[in-house]
Design a protein around this motif. Sequence first.
Motif, PDB file in Angstrom:
ATOM      1  N   MET A 130      46.481  38.374  43.370  1.00  0.00           N
ATOM      2  CA  MET A 130      46.545  36.951  43.041  1.00  0.00           C
ATOM      3  C   MET A 130      45.160  36.383  42.772  1.00  0.00           C
ATOM      4  N   ILE A 131      44.186  36.783  43.594  1.00  0.00           N
ATOM      5  CA  ILE A 131      42.835  36.284  43.418  1.00  0.00           C
ATOM      6  C   ILE A 131      42.250  36.785  42.102  1.00  0.00           C
ATOM      7  N   SER A 132      42.463  38.035  41.803  1.00  0.00           N
ATOM      8  CA  SER A 132      41.798  38.677  40.664  1.00  0.00           C
ATOM      9  C   SER A 132      42.310  38.202  39.319  1.00  0.00           C
ATOM     10  N   THR A 133      43.470  37.564  39.268  1.00  0.00           N
ATOM     11  CA  THR A 133      44.081  37.191  37.991  1.00  0.00           C
ATOM     12  C   THR A 133      44.226  35.684  37.779  1.00  0.00           C
ATOM     13  N   GLY A 134      43.712  34.864  38.694  1.00  0.00           N
ATOM     14  CA  GLY A 134      43.810  33.416  38.516  1.00  0.00           C
ATOM     15  C   GLY A 134      45.202  32.876  38.772  1.00  0.00           C
ATOM     16  N   THR A 135      45.900  33.449  39.720  1.00  0.00           N
ATOM     17  CA  THR A 135      47.270  33.019  40.028  1.00  0.00           C
ATOM     18  C   THR A 135      47.271  31.618  40.631  1.00  0.00           C
ATOM     19  N   HIS A 136      48.314  30.859  40.324  1.00  0.00           N
ATOM     20  CA  HIS A 136      48.422  29.465  40.770  1.00  0.00           C
ATOM     21  C   HIS A 136      49.857  29.155  41.148  1.00  0.00           C
ATOM     22  N   GLY A 137      50.046  28.033  41.814  1.00  0.00           N
ATOM     23  CA  GLY A 137      51.380  27.518  42.071  1.00  0.00           C
ATOM     24  C   GLY A 137      51.651  26.365  41.123  1.00  0.00           C
ATOM     25  N   SER A 138      52.313  25.329  41.625  1.00  0.00           N
ATOM     26  CA  SER A 138      52.553  24.150  40.785  1.00  0.00           C
ATOM     27  C   SER A 138      52.466  22.891  41.632  1.00  0.00           C
ATOM     28  N   SER A 139      51.345  22.202  41.485  1.00  0.00           N
ATOM     29  CA  SER A 139      51.114  20.994  42.274  1.00  0.00           C
ATOM     30  C   SER A 139      49.948  20.221  41.697  1.00  0.00           C
ATOM     31  N   ALA A 140      50.081  18.900  41.694  1.00  0.00           N
ATOM     32  CA  ALA A 140      48.972  18.036  41.285  1.00  0.00           C
ATOM     33  C   ALA A 140      47.931  17.922  42.379  1.00  0.00           C
ATOM     34  N   TYR A 141      48.189  18.547  43.530  1.00  0.00           N
ATOM     35  CA  TYR A 141      47.316  18.390  44.689  1.00  0.00           C
ATOM     36  C   TYR A 141      46.760  19.725  45.189  1.00  0.00           C
ATOM     37  N   HIS A 142      47.024  20.809  44.469  1.00  0.00           N
ATOM     38  CA  HIS A 142      46.521  22.132  44.818  1.00  0.00           C
ATOM     39  C   HIS A 142      46.013  22.811  43.558  1.00  0.00           C
ATOM     40  N   GLY A 143      45.066  23.748  43.741  1.00  0.00           N
ATOM     41  CA  GLY A 143      44.508  24.479  42.616  1.00  0.00           C
ATOM     42  C   GLY A 143      44.921  25.931  42.606  1.00  0.00           C
ATOM     43  N   LEU A 144      44.024  26.797  42.136  1.00  0.00           N
ATOM     44  CA  LEU A 144      44.291  28.228  42.113  1.00  0.00           C
ATOM     45  C   LEU A 144      44.428  28.754  43.541  1.00  0.00           C
ATOM     46  N   ILE A 145      45.161  29.840  43.699  1.00  0.00           N
ATOM     47  CA  ILE A 145      45.292  30.459  45.023  1.00  0.00           C
ATOM     48  C   ILE A 145      43.917  30.841  45.571  1.00  0.00           C
ATOM     49  N   SER A 146      42.986  31.160  44.693  1.00  0.00           N
ATOM     50  CA  SER A 146      41.643  31.556  45.126  1.00  0.00           C
ATOM     51  C   SER A 146      40.919  30.447  45.879  1.00  0.00           C
ATOM     52  N   SER A 147      41.337  29.199  45.717  1.00  0.00           N
ATOM     53  CA  SER A 147      40.680  28.096  46.436  1.00  0.00           C
ATOM     54  C   SER A 147      40.962  28.157  47.935  1.00  0.00           C
ATOM     55  N   GLN A 148      41.903  28.989  48.357  1.00  0.00           N
ATOM     56  CA  GLN A 148      42.204  29.149  49.779  1.00  0.00           C
ATOM     57  C   GLN A 148      41.333  30.227  50.438  1.00  0.00           C
ATOM     58  N   ILE A 149      40.539  30.937  49.632  1.00  0.00           N
ATOM     59  CA  ILE A 149      39.759  32.062  50.157  1.00  0.00           C
ATOM     60  C   ILE A 149      38.421  31.581  50.721  1.00  0.00           C
ATOM     61  N   VAL A 150      38.120  31.975  51.957  1.00  0.00           N
ATOM     62  CA  VAL A 150      36.872  31.603  52.626  1.00  0.00           C
ATOM     63  C   VAL A 150      35.776  32.609  52.306  1.00  0.00           C
ATOM     64  N   ASN A 151      36.091  33.877  52.339  1.00  0.00           N
ATOM     65  CA  ASN A 151      35.127  34.928  52.012  1.00  0.00           C
ATOM     66  C   ASN A 151      35.893  36.190  51.651  1.00  0.00           C
ATOM     67  N   LEU A 152      35.195  37.166  51.128  1.00  0.00           N
ATOM     68  CA  LEU A 152      35.827  38.442  50.836  1.00  0.00           C
ATOM     69  C   LEU A 152      34.789  39.560  50.905  1.00  0.00           C
ATOM     70  N   THR A 153      35.294  40.775  51.054  1.00  0.00           N
ATOM     71  CA  THR A 153      34.459  41.967  51.068  1.00  0.00           C
ATOM     72  C   THR A 153      34.923  42.888  49.945  1.00  0.00           C
ATOM     73  N   LEU A 154      33.972  43.405  49.183  1.00  0.00           N
ATOM     74  CA  LEU A 154      34.319  44.256  48.053  1.00  0.00           C
ATOM     75  C   LEU A 154      33.541  45.561  48.103  1.00  0.00           C
ATOM     76  N   VAL A 155      34.078  46.539  47.410  1.00  0.00           N
ATOM     77  CA  VAL A 155      33.352  47.776  47.125  1.00  0.00           C
ATOM     78  C   VAL A 155      32.979  47.719  45.652  1.00  0.00           C
ATOM     79  N   ASN A 156      31.690  47.632  45.357  1.00  0.00           N
ATOM     80  CA  ASN A 156      31.304  47.483  43.956  1.00  0.00           C
ATOM     81  C   ASN A 156      31.298  48.825  43.239  1.00  0.00           C
ATOM     82  N   GLY A 157      30.885  48.822  41.966  1.00  0.00           N
ATOM     83  CA  GLY A 157      30.936  50.039  41.165  1.00  0.00           C
ATOM     84  C   GLY A 157      29.962  51.110  41.583  1.00  0.00           C
ATOM     85  N   ARG A 158      29.028  50.773  42.441  1.00  0.00           N
ATOM     86  CA  ARG A 158      28.083  51.755  42.977  1.00  0.00           C
ATOM     87  C   ARG A 158      28.608  52.407  44.259  1.00  0.00           C
ATOM     88  N   GLY A 159      29.719  51.833  44.787  1.00  0.00           N
ATOM     89  CA  GLY A 159      30.237  52.310  46.056  1.00  0.00           C
ATOM     90  C   GLY A 159      29.643  51.593  47.247  1.00  0.00           C
TER      91      GLY A 159
END
Length: 524
Positions: A130-159
């Motif tokens: 959901m975060i990676s593709t810009g997923t959303h719901g439907s509301s005049a008072y909410h945005g993308l699902i990503s707006s609910q994310i506080v932080n994240l951890t990733l493995v980049n292309g270098r490992g």
Amino acid sequence: MSISTLSNICTTNYRFQNWAGIYSSNPKVYFQPTTVDQVVQIVKNANEQGRKVTVIGSGHTPNTLCMTNDWMVNLDKLSHVSILKAEHNDYADVTVEAGISSHDLNEYLSDRGYVLQNLPSINGPTLAGMISTGTHGSSAYHGLISSQIVNLTLVNGRGNLIFVDSETEPDLFKAMLLSLGQIGIIVKLTVRVVPKFNLKVTQEIIDFNKLIGMWDYLWTSTEFIKVWWYPYNKKCVIWRAQRTTDAVTPVKQKPFLSKKFYRFIYESLLWVSTQVCGRLTPFVEKWVFKRQFKSIGGLGEAQPEVLTSMDAFTLDCLYSQFVDEWGCPLVEGPDVLRKLEQIIDEGKKTHKFYVHAPMEIRCSNTTLPHSLAPNEAERSEVTKGAVYGNIVRPYLDNTFKLAEYVPTGDVTNNQLTLFINATVYRPFKCNSRIFEWFTRFENVLMDAKGKPHWAKNFIGSTELTMGNLVTSGYKDYQCRGLGRFIKDKYQTDLPIFQRIKMEQDPNGIFETNKDWLISNAIVE
């Protein structure tokens, strides 16, 4: 650590097919890691061996972005909940592994008195997807699902394992909140959740012309709202939901299409209309509309029912389908819908193409406050609006940009994005023709300052594609590309995204479907 040491989490004879069954691929190796360390080792091995890696979740993305014949990583088994930490009376932050589905996380949260704030219509996509593709719901008072994310951890292309939030690596965080899987593999997220709530839901049938007449005030009339348009009926169904302290009501009579027999009949009629006689399509729509909504009244006649938020947000998507969705300023909506109505009527009259119903119409508010503080004070069980996890706009965000945030109580159409979703069913997994309709649909949305949803079946054109131009040989449903258009629309943000991508994935190991990436200007 070599591939042989990861043998317990991989297979070499796997066939992946997306949810709609439109595309499939046979990855050379299919991994299902159970630990973050295994993800790190997969990426490091890919670098050493010159392999490409793509990540898939629930497979709901209906285009070719995740198709590969090289290495595929599925995160379904990386789905543990690590921490649920209460921070405030009005929210809690929960840290989870990225492969957990929205359904499973909500089940876990519900037992502890919390719930995700807003969801798309599809039940069960992974949080990372959901975060990676810009997923959303439907509301005049909410945005993308990503707006609910506080932080994240990733493995980049270098490992490398990297933690990011609004203060730590803020540019990388901004890119990862809508990355299309091109910068790194999300392995953990912290998401801001709220005390669980019920929704009072109503559905009302309205004439299409009446919908246009209500446009100025309809979308802010309740916290959650969506419209289903049945163009051959000249009717719409307005779905509205508002938080309530009322208890869940007993389930009403199940919808017509929840019954297997009628579901089969409808799919059979769709098959005849798509494979044999297109002229039947308007009659099929009228037939199913009359039966599916026979118990629903008109405007002001709705009999509300109270559902949990989890049950209320979910939509039955019925059958395999092509989906083309675009976002544009909501104020452009009446003109857009009038033009689409005319195009649909012309298609019916000339028999060049027919459309399927419903067309789903939704909205989002992605204006952002200057700080998180306004969302934490003076909230009650029924207060509208989001409790933000971050106030960052992703670089590849396709929603309408308005500079100034407007408090929840003052929201108007001027700061909202309209999403229009054109769906064409594939009855019994048989392809329907979409090129003529989707091309016209996209032209209208382009003229209305719109942008495509990255994870849908947009078509584009040979005039707008990037890379080695091909002018023929495309299948009817195949994406030609929108690279020139996308490059123009993301003039400032796209180069920054590309720079961050190059820094984090210098060997391009996540560029599995490079033709799609080039034709749509994600890479050059």
